[in-house]
Scaffold this motif. Structure first.
Motif, PDB file in Angstrom:
ATOM      1  N   ILE A  56      64.827  27.634  32.413  1.00 58.51           N
ATOM      2  CA  ILE A  56      64.532  27.096  33.752  1.00 58.51           C
ATOM      3  C   ILE A  56      64.851  28.134  34.817  1.00 58.51           C
ATOM      4  N   SER A  57      65.960  28.847  34.647  1.00 59.23           N
ATOM      5  CA  SER A  57      66.337  29.886  35.615  1.00 59.23           C
ATOM      6  C   SER A  57      65.304  31.003  35.675  1.00 59.23           C
ATOM      7  N   ILE A  58      64.849  31.467  34.513  1.00 54.78           N
ATOM      8  CA  ILE A  58      63.847  32.539  34.466  1.00 54.78           C
ATOM      9  C   ILE A  58      62.551  32.075  35.124  1.00 54.78           C
ATOM     10  N   ASP A  59      62.117  30.853  34.811  1.00 55.47           N
ATOM     11  CA  ASP A  59      60.875  30.337  35.396  1.00 55.47           C
ATOM     12  C   ASP A  59      60.982  30.225  36.920  1.00 55.47           C
ATOM     13  N   LEU A  60      62.084  29.675  37.406  1.00 49.29           N
ATOM     14  CA  LEU A  60      62.259  29.550  38.861  1.00 49.29           C
ATOM     15  C   LEU A  60      62.336  30.909  39.533  1.00 49.29           C
ATOM     16  N   TRP A  61      63.028  31.848  38.913  1.00 48.82           N
ATOM     17  CA  TRP A  61      63.139  33.204  39.458  1.00 48.82           C
ATOM     18  C   TRP A  61      61.762  33.860  39.522  1.00 48.82           C
ATOM     19  N   ALA A  62      60.964  33.691  38.460  1.00 51.26           N
ATOM     20  CA  ALA A  62      59.628  34.287  38.434  1.00 51.26           C
ATOM     21  C   ALA A  62      58.721  33.670  39.499  1.00 51.26           C
ATOM     22  N   VAL A  63      58.763  32.360  39.631  1.00 55.56           N
ATOM     23  CA  VAL A  63      57.932  31.688  40.643  1.00 55.56           C
ATOM     24  C   VAL A  63      58.358  32.123  42.042  1.00 55.56           C
ATOM     25  N   LYS A  64      59.668  32.196  42.295  1.00 58.00           N
ATOM     26  CA  LYS A  64      60.144  32.645  43.606  1.00 58.00           C
ATOM     27  C   LYS A  64      59.697  34.082  43.884  1.00 58.00           C
ATOM     28  N   THR A  65      59.750  34.927  42.874  1.00 58.17           N
ATOM     29  CA  THR A  65      59.321  36.317  43.046  1.00 58.17           C
ATOM     30  C   THR A  65      57.841  36.387  43.401  1.00 58.17           C
ATOM     31  N   LEU A  66      57.018  35.593  42.711  1.00 62.94           N
ATOM     32  CA  LEU A  66      55.582  35.568  43.011  1.00 62.94           C
ATOM     33  C   LEU A  66      55.322  35.025  44.413  1.00 62.94           C
ATOM     34  N   LEU A  67      56.051  33.985  44.807  1.00 63.67           N
ATOM     35  CA  LEU A  67      55.890  33.429  46.157  1.00 63.67           C
ATOM     36  C   LEU A  67      56.314  34.436  47.215  1.00 63.67           C
ATOM     37  N   ASP A  68      57.412  35.145  46.971  1.00 56.37           N
ATOM     38  CA  ASP A  68      57.882  36.158  47.921  1.00 56.37           C
ATOM     39  C   ASP A  68      56.853  37.269  48.116  1.00 56.37           C
ATOM     40  N   ARG A  69      56.112  37.604  47.080  1.00 59.50           N
ATOM     41  CA  ARG A  69      55.094  38.655  47.153  1.00 59.50           C
ATOM     42  C   ARG A  69      53.737  38.114  47.589  1.00 59.50           C
ATOM     43  N   ARG A  70      53.666  36.809  47.834  1.00 56.45           N
ATOM     44  CA  ARG A  70      52.438  36.130  48.288  1.00 56.45           C
ATOM     45  C   ARG A  70      51.244  36.410  47.364  1.00 56.45           C
ATOM     46  N   THR A  71      51.489  36.255  46.072  1.00 54.60           N
ATOM     47  CA  THR A  71      50.415  36.408  45.104  1.00 54.60           C
ATOM     48  C   THR A  71      50.286  35.132  44.287  1.00 54.60           C
ATOM     49  N   ALA A  72      49.259  35.063  43.476  1.00 59.39           N
ATOM     50  CA  ALA A  72      48.939  33.842  42.734  1.00 59.39           C
ATOM     51  C   ALA A  72      50.010  33.521  41.696  1.00 59.39           C
ATOM     52  N   ILE A  73      50.327  32.239  41.604  1.00 53.48           N
ATOM     53  CA  ILE A  73      51.221  31.759  40.559  1.00 53.48           C
ATOM     54  C   ILE A  73      50.387  31.202  39.419  1.00 53.48           C
ATOM     55  N   LEU A  74      49.363  30.457  39.758  1.00 56.40           N
ATOM     56  CA  LEU A  74      48.497  29.853  38.743  1.00 56.40           C
ATOM     57  C   LEU A  74      47.622  30.922  38.089  1.00 56.40           C
ATOM     58  N   PRO A  75      47.449  30.841  36.775  1.00 58.79           N
ATOM     59  CA  PRO A  75      46.630  31.846  36.083  1.00 58.79           C
ATOM     60  C   PRO A  75      45.129  31.691  36.344  1.00 58.79           C
ATOM     61  N   THR A  76      44.746  30.708  37.149  1.00 60.18           N
ATOM     62  CA  THR A  76      43.335  30.532  37.480  1.00 60.18           C
ATOM     63  C   THR A  76      42.979  31.197  38.801  1.00 60.18           C
ATOM     64  N   ARG A  77      43.936  31.851  39.424  1.00 62.97           N
ATOM     65  CA  ARG A  77      43.713  32.530  40.701  1.00 62.97           C
ATOM     66  C   ARG A  77      43.825  34.032  40.522  1.00 62.97           C
ATOM     67  N   CYS A  78      43.127  34.760  41.362  1.00 62.25           N
ATOM     68  CA  CYS A  78      43.172  36.223  41.319  1.00 62.25           C
ATOM     69  C   CYS A  78      44.500  36.725  41.889  1.00 62.25           C
ATOM     70  N   ALA A  79      45.057  37.727  41.267  1.00 62.51           N
ATOM     71  CA  ALA A  79      46.288  38.345  41.756  1.00 62.51           C
ATOM     72  C   ALA A  79      45.962  39.193  42.983  1.00 62.51           C
ATOM     73  N   THR A  80      46.834  39.117  43.990  1.00 61.09           N
ATOM     74  CA  THR A  80      46.628  39.919  45.196  1.00 61.09           C
ATOM     75  C   THR A  80      47.480  41.179  45.194  1.00 61.09           C
ATOM     76  N   CYS A  81      48.537  41.181  44.379  1.00 64.12           N
ATOM     77  CA  CYS A  81      49.343  42.393  44.231  1.00 64.12           C
ATOM     78  C   CYS A  81      49.998  42.390  42.855  1.00 64.12           C
ATOM     79  N   LEU A  82      50.371  43.562  42.406  1.00 68.21           N
ATOM     80  CA  LEU A  82      51.032  43.704  41.114  1.00 68.21           C
ATOM     81  C   LEU A  82      52.534  43.565  41.341  1.00 68.21           C
TER      82      LEU A  82
END
Length: 157
Positions: A56-82
């Motif tokens: 749960i910690s890893i998943d929340l950390w990963a989602v927060k990291t993606l949100l902080d970088r303003r890129t897609a979380i869902l795998p059905t969306r295009c990534a805006t940054c690496l």
């Protein structure tokens, strides 16, 4: 449509794959139980609980990291940054790693060996049908930068 604009997936398969794997583990344990000596002991509970907490910690950390970088979380969306920081420094797929650790942790806590088999199956299917498409998408969007990231960061652990 060119590969740069293509979405990595048309359906969010990973949660469905892991959910189906968990349901299959429960189903098989009900109809084809694998005997476990003495049931879950305190050590299995402790390790299983730690794995569930880590997942749960890893998943929340990963989602927060993606949100902080303003890129897609869902795998059905295009990534805006690496994203190469946060848990992505250690693994290219921290969310899927979290799902897998969760399955193993539940298997330990419930003394259901089918969860281990289901986790291995989910990892194989996720690698074959999800991660390869996502990596192709990231390669088309970020090219050399993604290749360099792949050389320094493992896919799973």
């Amino acid at each position: 449509m060119n590969a740069y604009r293509a979405k990595p997936l048309s359906f969010p398969w990973p949660p469905v794959l892991y959910g189906a794997a968990a349901l299959a583990a429960l189903f098989f344990n009900h109809f084809f139980p694998i005997p476990v000596a003495n049931g879950p002991g305190w050590f299995a509970w402790l390790v299983g609980g730690a794995l569930i907490f880590a997942a749960i910690s890893i998943d929340l950390w990963a989602v927060k990291t993606l949100l902080d970088r303003r890129t897609a979380i869902l795998p059905t969306r295009c990534a805006t940054c690496l994203v190469t920081c946060g848990p992505f420094r250690f693994t290219r797929n921290p969310i899927y790693l979290g799902y897998t650790l969760l399955m193993v942790g539940i298997g330990l806590v419930t003394a259901n060996p089918w969860f281990f088999i289901a986790a291995i199956t989910a990892v194989a299917l996720t690698t074959l049908f999800v991660i390869r498409n996502e990596e192709q998408h990231l390669l088309s969007r970020f090219g050399f930068e993604f290749e360099r990231y792949c050389r320094h960061t493992t896919r799973w652990i």
